[in-house]
Design a protein around this motif. Sequence first.
Motif, short mmCIF file in Angstrom:
data_model
loop_
_atom_site.label_atom_id
_atom_site.label_comp_id
_atom_site.label_asym_id
_atom_site.label_seq_id
_atom_site.Cartn_x
_atom_site.Cartn_y
_atom_site.Cartn_z
N ILE A 91 0.84 -1.20 0.00
CA ILE A 91 0.00 0.00 0.00
C ILE A 91 0.88 1.25 0.00
CG2 ILE A 91 -1.65 1.34 1.37
CD1 ILE A 91 -2.95 -1.27 2.21
N ALA A 92 1.94 1.21 0.79
CA ALA A 92 2.87 2.35 0.80
C ALA A 92 3.51 2.52 -0.57
CB ALA A 92 3.94 2.13 1.87
N ALA A 93 3.87 1.39 -1.18
CA ALA A 93 4.47 1.45 -2.53
C ALA A 93 3.48 2.03 -3.53
CB ALA A 93 4.90 0.05 -2.96
N ALA A 94 2.21 1.64 -3.38
CA ALA A 94 1.17 2.16 -4.29
C ALA A 94 1.00 3.66 -4.12
CB ALA A 94 -0.16 1.45 -4.02
N ILE A 120 -2.48 -4.49 -8.60
CA ILE A 120 -3.53 -5.36 -8.05
C ILE A 120 -4.88 -4.95 -8.64
CG2 ILE A 120 -4.76 -6.07 -5.96
CD1 ILE A 120 -2.19 -5.54 -4.39
N ILE A 121 -5.66 -5.95 -9.05
CA ILE A 121 -7.01 -5.73 -9.55
C ILE A 121 -7.99 -6.25 -8.50
CG2 ILE A 121 -8.66 -6.13 -11.41
CD1 ILE A 121 -6.29 -7.06 -13.14
N GLY A 122 -8.99 -5.47 -8.17
CA GLY A 122 -10.06 -5.95 -7.29
C GLY A 122 -11.16 -6.58 -8.13
N VAL A 123 -11.49 -7.83 -7.82
CA VAL A 123 -12.55 -8.53 -8.55
C VAL A 123 -13.69 -8.83 -7.59
CG1 VAL A 123 -13.18 -10.60 -9.86
CG2 VAL A 123 -10.94 -9.54 -10.20
N ALA A 134 -7.35 -0.55 -0.18
CA ALA A 134 -6.26 -1.46 -0.56
C ALA A 134 -5.46 -0.92 -1.74
CB ALA A 134 -6.81 -2.84 -0.90
N ARG A 135 -5.90 0.24 -2.28
CA ARG A 135 -5.19 0.91 -3.38
C ARG A 135 -5.10 0.05 -4.64
NH1 ARG A 135 -4.74 6.39 -2.17
NH2 ARG A 135 -4.73 6.50 0.10
N VAL A 136 -6.19 -0.70 -4.93
CA VAL A 136 -6.18 -1.47 -6.18
C VAL A 136 -6.13 -0.51 -7.36
CG1 VAL A 136 -7.44 -3.41 -5.17
CG2 VAL A 136 -8.72 -1.57 -6.29
N ASP A 137 -5.61 -1.00 -8.47
CA ASP A 137 -5.50 -0.15 -9.66
C ASP A 137 -6.82 -0.03 -10.41
OD1 ASP A 137 -2.88 0.29 -9.11
OD2 ASP A 137 -2.08 -1.13 -10.57
#
Length: 353
Positions: free
Chosen positions: A55-58, A66-69, A119-122
């Motif tokens: 998350i920090a990296a994002a 990361i994709i949220g499905v 979660a900082r998904v893309d």
Amino acid sequence: MEIKAKVTIHDIAEKLNITASTVSRALNNSPRISETTKKAVLKAAKQMNYQPNNIAAALRNGKSNIIGVIVPTADRAFFASVVRGIEEVANTLDYKVIISQSYDSYEKEVQTIEALFRARVDGIIASIGKNTEDFEHFKKAQQKGMPLVLFDRTTDALEVSQVMIDDYWGAYKIVEHLIEQGCRRIAHFTNPKKVSVFKERLRGYTDALKNNGLPYEEELVVPSNLQLEDGRASMEQLLQLKEVPDAVFSASDFAAMGAMQVLKERSIKIPEQVALAGFSNDPFTSFSDPPLTTVDQLSIPMGKMAAELFFQQLKTDPNKYIPQKTVLKPELVIRKSSLKKEAQLIAATTAQK
């Protein structure tokens, strides 16, 4: 038992007597850091069981890979196969997938969207729950500039890319097949919610009757949640009618199986007396007795297409992206549960012997 705190780059820096920024650059393979330092940092990180903070990296990079499905339920073969299709594409591009279940709950779906934001998904790939009629939570994702792709259960209330099968065509063709088998009083199990797939399957059912000179009868259309127990209850309801239907087309394989159970318990022959057809081609349909006629939803190709649309949107300027709608042609899977003519011929031949 003492719980160890999570190791940070500061802990590694302290151990090696270097700065945290040097550790960070070494872990990210910066050319500004010597190979000797990089090796020392990687060795210490491994020894100390360091886990990077994604998350920090994002937050730093603006990208989490990361994709949220979101699926209504993960224990349905259809949704599991769609996720497999998504992952097959995502993995080739070094992306990971977080899978969340809405359980067809609007409230759970809203909470899941918020959790994916944190979660900082893309971006998000989702199938809308049966009970969702307000789409503000999805609009929030759009407002954040996140790619959003819908599959299977979609809505025209959102201007987003969508992947679906031609539910209308699948329903129309399966009802047409039942009519070709000599069925004239065909019932339909549907869902009362405003989910597009069920509306399209009902429309296909209605038009197939009309175009083949058969009347639409309200008493033959039974709404429910289309689970196994709903199929049982719906079939019991139909058997109370003065004139029992000679076929049932269910918008769900599960409800069709519930109907099959009731018919077999009543010693009503399938398909001679009542033909059955479902929708989805769940794995159990080929093992039922008789095997169930159904419509294959092309789940893995659907997942792959959803992922491809996602990555296409990800690399496009949000202000220039034009949403795309992809409609896949489903495949009819004809099995013994609907082959009324063949079953009646076999029965007649056997009676003559």
